[in-house]
Design an enzyme around this catalytic site. Structure first.
Site, PDB file in Angstrom:
ATOM      1  CG  ASP A   1      -8.210   7.147  -6.364  1.00  0.00           C
ATOM      2  OD1 ASP A   1      -9.038   7.037  -5.445  1.00  0.00           O
ATOM      3  OD2 ASP A   1      -7.400   8.092  -6.454  1.00  0.00           O
TER       4      ASP A   1
ATOM      5  CE1 TYR B   1      -1.328   2.463  -3.250  1.00  0.00           C
ATOM      6  CE2 TYR B   1       0.136   3.251  -1.518  1.00  0.00           C
ATOM      7  CZ  TYR B   1      -1.133   2.924  -1.957  1.00  0.00           C
ATOM      8  OH  TYR B   1      -2.210   3.059  -1.116  1.00  0.00           O
TER       9      TYR B   1
ATOM     10  CG  ASP C   1      -5.887  11.687 -12.106  1.00  0.00           C
ATOM     11  OD1 ASP C   1      -6.279  12.150 -13.186  1.00  0.00           O
ATOM     12  OD2 ASP C   1      -6.655  11.459 -11.148  1.00  0.00           O
TER      13      ASP C   1
ATOM     14  NE  ARG D   1      -5.282  11.570  -6.997  1.00  0.00           N
ATOM     15  CZ  ARG D   1      -6.282  11.429  -7.860  1.00  0.00           C
ATOM     16  NH1 ARG D   1      -6.686  12.467  -8.566  1.00  0.00           N
ATOM     17  NH2 ARG D   1      -6.877  10.276  -8.008  1.00  0.00           N
TER      18      ARG D   1
END
Length: 317
Positions: free
Chosen positions: A50, A78, A92, A185
């Site tokens: 993203d 991540y 987010d 997310r």
């Protein structure tokens, strides 16, 4: 009449660039910038990040594009920052805050909430995602204010390790290792609900995809500052995407037959995936699997691509 800019000649380039994508740039925009810098004929990336996210975006050039699916299907890692106490539209930091709740958590509660999501779990994809419904990406519906029904998908979370907890900023930093298709997310929101205070994803950085890591990755700005030979020196061979697979080396005659797509008898145990090489010194030939003593090609390089890789190897040794 305005003068036209001279057309930049493209060239055949084969290998993988480990790009450190910045926040605010789409994966496709990053790909196109890298492709122009290298003057590459053919390029593709190995999994969308993203615009909100930064970090590892492997860029495949030429022959390496044949193996991009390996990276797409691989596990990912991540570093994520969760802002506790706030839920946002979209999950987010860019979304409007839609709910705020007090945060009163202990270290033990944080650890327990993270551990609760380790293993196989079902995730409902977020509306702000590129997943498609009736030919349209979910984020297109979301931008139009439309909520559509989404089916939960099974994913695997291998680990959620707490790296830091800032109780003044209410930010929890975690390292996540997970299967492909995991929405961080959504994981952030679910951890927030588990804690009873809600949460959204404040920052996300990809650190690993399959066998390649952020170590040695380069930013677009740093890449643009280099000359072409220095850029080319950053290209990894295509088989770096398959580094965790068993390897098989073939004699010269057998290598030629393998490249033609013929099945070969081998004295090797069955393997779902192997990387195949010719005799020393030789370049990577392609991927295959072994079934009932037969080596069966899956993805093959062309003889021209093999020769190009041999020339690169010889020029750097």
């Amino acid at each position: 009449m305005p003068s036209q800019r001279p057309r930049v000649p493209r060239r055949a380039l084969h290998g993988v660039l480990l790009l450190d994508k910045p926040v605010g740039l789409s994966s496709n925009d990053a790909l196109q910038k890298a492709k122009r810098l290298f003057r590459a004929e053919k390029a593709g990336h190995t999994g969308t990040l993203d615009p909100l996210a930064s970090g590892l975006l492997p860029i495949c050039f030429g022959a390496a594009t044949k193996f991009s699916q390996v990276s797409l299907d691989a596990d990912k890692a991540y570093t994520a920052v969760l802002r506790l106490g706030q839920r946002t539209a979209g999950g987010d930091r860019e979304g409007e805050v839609i709910e705020e709740r007090p945060v009163d958590v202990t270290a033990e509660q944080l650890a327990a909430a993270c551990a609760a999501f380790v293993g196989q779990i079902d995730q409902v994809p977020p509306m702000h995602s590129a997943l498609k419904k009736d030919g349209k990406a979910l984020y297109e519906y979301a931008r139009a204010g439309i909520e559509v029904e989404r089916e939960a998908r099974r994913v695997t979370i291998h680990a959620v390790d707490i790296l830091a907890w800032d109780d003044s900023a209410l930010e929890l930093t975690v390292a996540v290792r997970c299967s492909k298709g995991t929405y961080i997310r959504t994981l952030a929101e679910d951890i927030g609900e588990r804690l009873g205070c809600g949460a959204h994803l404040a920052a996300l950085r990809r650190t690993e995809t399959g066998s390649v890591t952020l170590a040695g990755a380069i930013t677009l700005d740093a890449l643009a500052a280099l000359d072409e030979p220095a850029r080319d020196a950053l290209i990894h061979p295509p088989d770096c995407l398959l580094a965790g697979w068993p390897q098989l080396r073939l004699a010269e005659a057998e290598a030629a037959r393998f490249l033609s797509g013929l099945r070969r008898r081998v004295n090797e145990p069955d393997q779902p995936a192997v990387r195949v090489y010719g005799p020393e010194p030789a370049a990577f030939l392609g991927s295959a699997h072994i079934s009932a003593g037969e080596l069966i090609a899956d993805r093959l390089l062309s003889p021209i691509e093999v020769q190009a890789l041999i020339q690169v190897t010889e020029s750097t040794t």
